[in-house]
Enzyme design. Sequence first.
Site, PDB file in Angstrom:
ATOM      1  CB  CYS A 256      -0.948  -0.019   1.189  1.00 22.10           C
ATOM      2  SG  CYS A 256      -2.065  -1.441   1.164  1.00 22.10           S
ATOM      3  CG  HIS A 396      -1.437   4.326   5.453  1.00 25.83           C
ATOM      4  ND1 HIS A 396      -1.528   4.251   4.088  1.00 25.83           N
ATOM      5  CD2 HIS A 396      -1.602   3.062   5.925  1.00 25.83           C
ATOM      6  CE1 HIS A 396      -1.732   2.983   3.736  1.00 25.83           C
ATOM      7  NE2 HIS A 396      -1.788   2.244   4.831  1.00 25.83           N
ATOM      8  CD  GLU A 407      -0.620   7.010   9.814  1.00 27.85           C
ATOM      9  OE1 GLU A 407      -0.417   7.923   8.993  1.00 27.85           O
ATOM     10  OE2 GLU A 407      -1.553   6.178   9.700  1.00 27.85           O
ATOM     11  CE  LYS A 428      -5.488   4.225   3.099  1.00 28.05           C
ATOM     12  NZ  LYS A 428      -4.625   5.409   3.259  1.00 28.05           N
ATOM     13  CG  HIS A 433      -6.518   0.859   1.827  1.00 29.50           C
ATOM     14  ND1 HIS A 433      -5.685   1.527   0.949  1.00 29.50           N
ATOM     15  CD2 HIS A 433      -5.692   0.201   2.695  1.00 29.50           C
ATOM     16  CE1 HIS A 433      -4.430   1.289   1.264  1.00 29.50           C
ATOM     17  NE2 HIS A 433      -4.408   0.485   2.322  1.00 29.50           N
ATOM     18  CG  PHE A 494      -0.179  -6.471   3.685  1.00 29.38           C
ATOM     19  CD1 PHE A 494      -0.644  -6.056   4.917  1.00 29.38           C
ATOM     20  CD2 PHE A 494      -1.054  -7.112   2.829  1.00 29.38           C
ATOM     21  CE1 PHE A 494      -1.954  -6.269   5.301  1.00 29.38           C
ATOM     22  CE2 PHE A 494      -2.376  -7.330   3.188  1.00 29.38           C
ATOM     23  CZ  PHE A 494      -2.831  -6.908   4.436  1.00 29.38           C
TER      24      PHE A 494
END
Length: 507
Positions: A256, A396, A407, A428, A433, A494
């Site tokens: 991502c 994010h 985060e 998001k 996403h 990931f």
Amino acid sequence: MSEESVMGGECWLLTTGELVPGDVVATGVDRWHVVVRTAPVSEARTRLVLRPVGGGPDQERLLDRRERQVVRVGRVDPADVTQPEGPGSGRRRVVVTGIGALTPLGADVAGLWQGLLSGRSAVGLLEGEEFDGLPVRLAARAAVDPADLLPRPVARRMNRSAQLAVLAAREAWQDAGLDLEGARESGLLPTRAGVSLGSIIGGAPVLVEAQHRLEQRGPRAVSPHTAPMLVPSSAAAQISIDLGILGEASTVVSACASGTEAIGRAVDRVRDGHLDLVVAGGTEAVITPAILAAFAAMRAVSTRNDEPASASRPFDKKRDGFVLGEGAGVLVLEAEEHARARGARIYCEAAGWGLSADAFHMAAPEPGGRGIEAALRAALADADATAADVVHVNAHATATVEGDRAEARALGRVLGAHTPDVPVTANKGALGHLQGGAGGVEAIATVLALRDGLIPPTAGCDDVEDGIALDVVRRSPRSLPLDGDIALSDSFGFGGHNAVLAFRSIG
């Protein structure tokens, strides 16, 4: 070599087209530059690389070949001119001159921005029998079918991800004041333009469809376009073909963080002089039963099928996972000298970026956010900025429990005492996403926040989780703080891929 050593003596007038490396050209009152190299762009224009005779980074200018220049008698070897030392020495300033997007909130940037400012969610229930029986039927589809916006023969040769990317690139290209006929027709040197695009899965849905056709109808039912559409690099290639870009067409695949990393790598390609202009961003279109089932098996996605509009809840204490979306976001990045020479409108500076890896787990973030922190610090250092310069963070924040916490911890450590003064938003909740497309779209939202001095609210975030010590913008837009000039856009994925962009307002 000092500037005074070349200022004495006679001058002559030459046209730009007559200049050669070593000529010393007047570029202002008492300012002289050595011609490092020349490159004819067309019959009418020449690109010059100039170096200050007193030392300093190279500059680039695009000039009329017939324009007369004041030139000192006698030439100078550019190699004898002192270059600055240290990080970033000799690098060009990179600016954003165009933006384009096709997202769940709209078919263009205007639709995206209006949707974000209104706090509207584009998440909905998926219709169709192929989704029956899935534990998750939530997604944020693109506002329009990209195939409907392309000629049918063209659309048939592209997977959906590439279709989205080409349309977003076209908008960005036109927004930058360039001709849709292509790079050459825009007055650019096609070999000095490039594409850098992020995508995770690319054409994988095409393979699923081909397998289905093979099983149901035999090998003759499999399209001859299948193999070219499968490769993740097909979107970058299609943009290159569509716009006549010859310099390079590269693809970044880093989960991502793909779109954000693709933009960062484009910054380097321009900043270090390899290219003058790059179309950069990310794209993804993988809303399929198999992908949804896979994420559901990981318990990574929201299961709020009964309340789709509030299913994606970044930083909220009731969040239960992300919502899959699709879309593309593309920016035109350009050397500042190149942009100003052609009279382009400039949004902001792409001032720096940072990259890191968690080296922790294939699916889970490092709980303390140490990898994220490293990428944030690297981006600030690359932009020659500090935490005190930061006025906004586009986070994010996928709405996963551990991801948002990691985060927040990283941002808190990097911003330190300035944390309460830095408004944070996450897109998001409105878009879902977008996977490989997320970094490009969120970078555009960050650029627009700098342009308009306005930060959109975080859709879906009603109550920030206790322990997340960030100033999350909620419910309505907020004005950008006045002190500082840096906005950060970060992405994490990931495998521990972390990438952060730093944009700086100009004037």
